[in-house]
Design a protein around this motif. Structure first.
Motif, PDB file in Angstrom:
ATOM      1  N   GLY A 151      12.774   5.928 -17.296  1.00 17.19           N
ATOM      2  CA  GLY A 151      11.527   6.544 -17.716  1.00 17.19           C
ATOM      3  C   GLY A 151      10.347   5.596 -17.814  1.00 17.19           C
ATOM      4  N   VAL A 152      10.585   4.304 -17.564  1.00 19.08           N
ATOM      5  CA  VAL A 152       9.501   3.312 -17.612  1.00 19.08           C
ATOM      6  C   VAL A 152       9.026   3.036 -16.194  1.00 19.08           C
ATOM      7  CG1 VAL A 152       8.847   0.967 -18.260  1.00 19.08           C
ATOM      8  CG2 VAL A 152      10.446   2.264 -19.692  1.00 19.08           C
ATOM      9  N   ARG A 153       7.757   3.253 -15.929  1.00 21.81           N
ATOM     10  CA  ARG A 153       7.206   3.079 -14.589  1.00 21.81           C
ATOM     11  C   ARG A 153       6.955   1.592 -14.335  1.00 21.81           C
ATOM     12  NH1 ARG A 153       5.567   6.609 -10.905  1.00 21.81           N
ATOM     13  NH2 ARG A 153       3.797   6.228  -9.527  1.00 21.81           N
ATOM     14  N   VAL A 154       7.641   1.013 -13.365  1.00 23.25           N
ATOM     15  CA  VAL A 154       7.501  -0.415 -13.079  1.00 23.25           C
ATOM     16  C   VAL A 154       6.690  -0.669 -11.811  1.00 23.25           C
ATOM     17  CG1 VAL A 154       9.623  -1.041 -14.282  1.00 23.25           C
ATOM     18  CG2 VAL A 154       9.722  -0.446 -11.847  1.00 23.25           C
ATOM     19  N   LEU A 155       6.543   0.353 -10.960  1.00 23.05           N
ATOM     20  CA  LEU A 155       5.680   0.271  -9.779  1.00 23.05           C
ATOM     21  C   LEU A 155       4.973   1.605  -9.627  1.00 23.05           C
ATOM     22  CD1 LEU A 155       7.617  -1.413  -6.797  1.00 23.05           C
ATOM     23  CD2 LEU A 155       5.733  -2.386  -8.103  1.00 23.05           C
TER      24      LEU A 155
END
Length: 509
Positions: free
Chosen positions: A21-25
């Motif tokens: 759930g964490v947007r890294v790109l």
């Protein structure tokens, strides 16, 4: 060098990726052209590694597409990308140490004759690839375990070429190389681009980025900041875009009123199997840098002080009293700390939490202080500005810069008076480097003593109150703060008689 083809051989359009759930790109556009070296830079955690893994087929993108030779491609496995000619040389090598160079290059793709592995053909093909790169000094029949780190790096590149690579990504390729080995890598990269190979180059070393790259793409917090020709950027502007603020100086200024105190650590004619006749004095409130070529004995010196490789000869005094440091445990009890060169192998328990790592030394050496130290951890982590999901997050999931800060927290909890740093900023980004430099200055301002080993001459020159130079296991020169790189290198290489003899006292400074 051949002219760069303006048409991208590989292009990424709107690529995005999330983990838990964490947007890294998010919405990344990127391309690389035949014959070009394209630098990919950003702080640790900016998304560089994730983008490289998507390109290499290690991880799928959640959105967007990748075009190769003008056609969309989807790689479900790294082998598919490699077979297509897109190969990544990661920072951690994938070689099998007990097999030969040739066996590693053609692992799983061995040429066969009458149903058996054709060893002669495999050796000849590997030898031809080595010749093409101008590195015929590497024997295809040599075991990888017998090679230097630089030679293993070359084997990884040769392995990439054996797939007829058209795009080669390199992740921090010089992190463990000496200056001479870096020059060899430069020459190999120039040979690759002259043949039309496209190179994606990831590095925290800005000098290499400007030396090698035709264009530079900057990522920050998983977003594209900019892509520009290298000549359109300055180092200061590049840093500003990477960290989101201007850093006018890479190194915090020395306090103008700083005065070195009494001698805290004194070595007299110390030696072991690796260094000999070492005499130096480290004073309270000063930062002393140790320079020298790879193999000169720099790491072995600090390991001798810390009891990893105890001195067999000579005497050591700490705060004027004779000291016998025979193990790291005795060093910690004497008020010493060692921030080691390899944080992953020697500094951290990667599978344990941030909290457990911060308490590693306290629990081992000062177990009675564990409760009090536990209460100090949040404050120390906050002062170091460690970015994590909390103290329960496993260290392996932190960026390199944050991992290094956890190592620092581990030692700060022991309240050391003498701090030994061995390559303290290797493999971390510009912003994290600046935080480490600030910590060094703060330690010195509190009256503690810092002894720092570094292969980066600007770091040694920019941070040191004095510079000690090692060669062949001996201290050969002492130079003042702000000395020129030429003078440090000359002393390290024995190119000329040093202007200052290594008294190591630091008097008059």
């Amino acid at each position: 060098m051949s002219a760069i083809d303006e048409r991208p051989v590989l292009s990424v359009h709107g690529v995005g990726k999330s983990f838990f759930g964490v947007r890294v790109l998010g919405g990344i556009d990127f391309d690389v052209r035949a014959g070009e070296v394209h630098g990919l830079v950003g702080e640790n955690g900016a998304g560089k590694s994730t983008l490289m893994k998507i390109i290499a087929g290690v991880q799928p993108a959640d959105e967007g597409r990748i075009d190769y030779d003008g056609e969309e491609v989807r790689f479900a496995h790294p082998r598919q990308a490699m077979d297509a000619g897109i190969v990544t040389v990661f920072q951690e090598f994938t070689l099998l140490p007990e097999r030969t160079v040739a066996q590693n290059v053609y692992l799983g793709r061995e040429p066969r004759r009458f149903g058996f592995v054709d060893q002669r053909a495999m050796i000849e093909r590997t030898g031809g690839l080595l010749d093409d790169l101008g590195v015929a000094f590497i024997d295809p029949r040599a075991r990888v375990s017998s090679l230097t780190v630089a030679e293993q790096q070359i084997v990884e590149i040769v392995k990439a070429l054996s797939f007829d690579a058209r795009v080669i990504s390199m992740d921090e390729p010089t992190a463990a190389l000496s200056d001479r080995e870096v020059e060899l890598l430069y020459a190999i990269i120039h040979r690759l681009t002259a043949r039309g190979v496209a190179v994606i180059y990831v590095s925290h070393r800005l000098k290499e980025i400007f030396d090698l790259c035709d264009r530079i793409t900057i990522l920050k917090d998983g977003r594209l900041v900019s892509t520009d020709p290298a000549e359109a950027l300055t180092a200061d502007e590049l840093v500003r875009r990477m960290v989101g603020r201007s850093i006018t100086s890479y190194f915090p200024d020395r306090p103008e009123d700083a005065v070195a105190g009494e001698v805290r650590l004194e070595l007299n004619d110390c030696g072991n199997d690796f260094v000999d006749g070492v005499s130096l004095a480290l004073r309270a409130g000063e930062i002393v840098g140790i320079a020298g070529l790879q193999g000169s004995g720099r790491t072995e010196l600090v390991e001798g002080v810390f009891g990893v490789q105890p001195f067999a000869r000579g005497t050591m005094r700490i705060d004027g009293a004779a000291a016998r440091i025979r193990s790291p445990r005795s060093a910690v009890r004497a008020g010493l700390a060692l921030v080691s060169e390899d944080r992953k192998a020697q500094g951290l328990a990667l599978g344990q939490s941030v909290l457990d790592n911060a308490l590693l030394v306290i629990r081992s050496v000062f177990s009675a202080r564990t409760g009090a130290a536990r209460r100090q951890v949040p404050g120390i982590l906050g002062s170091l500005e460690i970015s994590s999901r909390g103290v329960d997050q496993e260290a392996r999931y932190l960026s390199g810069g944050n991992q290094q800060k956890v190592v620092l927290a581990k030692w700060l909890l022991t309240e050391p008076q003498i701090v030994l740093f061995d390559e303290p900023t290797r493999g971390i980004d510009v912003g994290a480097k600046y935080a480490v430099y600030q910590l060094m200055r703060e330690l010195a301002a509190e009256g503690r003593s810092v002894l720092m080993v570094s292969s980066e001459l600007p770091e040694v020159i920019g941070m040191s109150d004095r510079i000690l130079v090692m060669r062949d296991g001996e201290l050969v020169a002492e130079l003042p703060a702000g000395s020129a790189e030429h003078d440090v290198l000359a002393a390290a290489a024995g190119a000329e008689r040093p202007a200052h003899t290594p008294t190591g006292t630091g008097e008059g400074r």
